[in-house]
Scaffold this motif. Structure first.
Motif: not given
Length: 444
Positions: A262, A270, A272-273, A293, A296, A331
């Motif tokens: 990611l 990206v 993920h959060r 996701f 995300a 992350d």
């Protein structure tokens, strides 16, 4: 319609044949009786002139032009007819779509394996984009496959709904996440999940097979992960008894590989959060895959100031929680918390009293750096089953990942390279392990 077109083509062909016969009769050779008969009213001087070669050439050119014109007109007519046929077929397809936008009845899909209709283009199934393999699925099919979303098929529960086991046919089971309600947050997460997972393919990221929108209900269909979530395995009825030391290190390695993809391989990157143990799913071989996701963020470094604060208590990085600063290091912090869960077998946040909680980071940090205390706080299920050097190394990685200052945390790529030597070769790492009756030894 086909009979009419055939008759029309037949008449045109007959017309051309008749025209060719007419041309042939006009251009008959002079040796024929008609050509040989004298014309008495024409003067001999004129007869001598018209019987010369110029008259024959003139007739041949005229006949040739007539024949070319007839053939050309036939070709034009055929092209027009074919164009009409194509237009009528296109119009008929549009009418069928307007009459039946949902396509075939769900009964026509019952008993079919999902792989047999993913990627097909029909009334019941459409692809999101050219590269995607995500299908629009029939609601009634999924409703029946989950036993009308019965309680006996519930696999788990999230913020916006439940996840159900669904049997598509005898050989295929999938997981169906049901999102009820039409709140803006739920709709946004639903769309984000589809947009991202339709473009992502990685062994350590969950596969989205399809989705469905039915009134206010939205459904997401995933591959089924038979061993559930890491949270269930660690904190559920089994209390981590299915997870050996090497299995836990493999799960950590798989999670790091998914995050690295990611952060490093996706363009834009990206974040993920919402990385947490409940969003790490395990298949029948305990291979780990990242899921959920909906929160995300793509290219989070540029949009961090515009992102609404979201996440799960215990996993949220301090700088994001306090200042709203979101980067890939957020992350990494969450990964560090998951690593501590694997190591210690404790939940990320535990209650001390009715109104007091303590995070695993706060509780463990003073003891992680003390080699004399560290073995005593390890999950009893795996205590004394690993090489102490490996234990100290994993603890050191976890400590770095949960540093309060983001710049002190390593990149997920560095974490990945630190874990590879701790995982046996047969589980995806580089460690060579020799099994003996009394203990586990590590080859140098």
């Amino acid at each position: 319609m086909n009979l009419f077109l055939g008759l029309l083509l037949f008449l045109n062909l007959g017309f051309v044949i008749a025209s060719i016969d007419m041309v042939s009769s006009i251009s008959a050779p002079e040796s024929s009786p008609m050509a040989a008969a004298p014309i008495a009213l024409v003067p001999s001087s004129m007869a001598d002139f018209t019987s010369g070669p110029n008259v024959g050439n003139h007739r041949m050119k005229a006949n040739r032009k007539l024949l070319i014109g007839l053939v050309t007109s036939l070709l034009v007519i055929m092209i027009i007819i074919m164009s009409i046929i194509v237009l009528m077929k296109c119009h008929r397809r549009k009418l069928q779509k307007l009459k039946n936008p949902g396509g075939k009845r769900s009964d026509s899909l019952r008993g079919l394996a999902l792989s047999s209709f993913v990627g097909k283009s029909n009334g019941s199934l459409k692809t999101v984009n050219e590269k995607a393999s995500v299908a629009v699925m029939d609601y009634h099919l999924l409703e029946s496959a989950t036993g009308n979303f019965g309680e006996g098929e519930v696999l788990g529960e999230g913020g916006f709904g439940c996840v159900y086991r669904a049997r598509i046919d005898e050989n295929l089971c999938v997981a169906v996440k049901r999102l009820d309600g039409g709140s803006q947050d739920a709709i946004k997460e639903f769309q984000t999940e589809i947009d991202l997972l339709s473009k992502i393919q990685h062994p350590n990221i969950i596969t989205l097979l399809g989705y469905c929108v039915h009134d206010d209900t939205r459904l997401l269909v995933y591959e089924l992960m038979h061993n559930g979530s890491l949270e269930t395995q660690l904190h559920g009825p089994s209390n981590g008894s299915n997870l050996t030391w090497h299995c836990r290190m493999k799960i950590a390695l798989d999670t790091a590989r998914g995050l690295e993809y990611l952060h490093e391989n996706c363009k834009p990157s990206v974040i993920h959060r919402d990385l947490k143990s409940s969003n790490i799913l395990l298949d029948s071989s305990f291979n780990a895959k990242l899921s959920d996701f909906g929160l995300a963020v793509m290219d989070g470094a540029q949009n961090k100031s515009n992102v609404k604060l979201s996440g799960t208590l215990g996993y949220v990085a301090p700088e994001y929680l306090l200042d709203g600063k979101l980067t890939d290091k957020s992350d990494v912090y969450a990964f560090g918390v998951v690593l501590l869960e694997l190591l210690l077998g404790r939940r990320p946040v535990e209650k001390l009293a009715a109104s007091q909680c303590q995070s695993i980071v706060t509780w463990a940090m003073p003891q992680l750096t003390d080699r004399s205390k560290l073995p005593n706080i390890v999950d009893p299920v795996i205590r004394y089953t690993m090489d102490l050097k490996h234990l100290y190394q994993v603890a050191a990685v976890a400590v770095l990942c949960v540093q309060p200052e983001p710049s002190y945390r390593p990149l997920i790529t560095d974490v990945l390279h630190s874990l590879i030597p701790l995982v046996p070769v047969e589980l995806g790492g580089t460690l060579k392990v020799t099994q003996t009756r009394s203990s586990v030894t590590v080859d140098p």
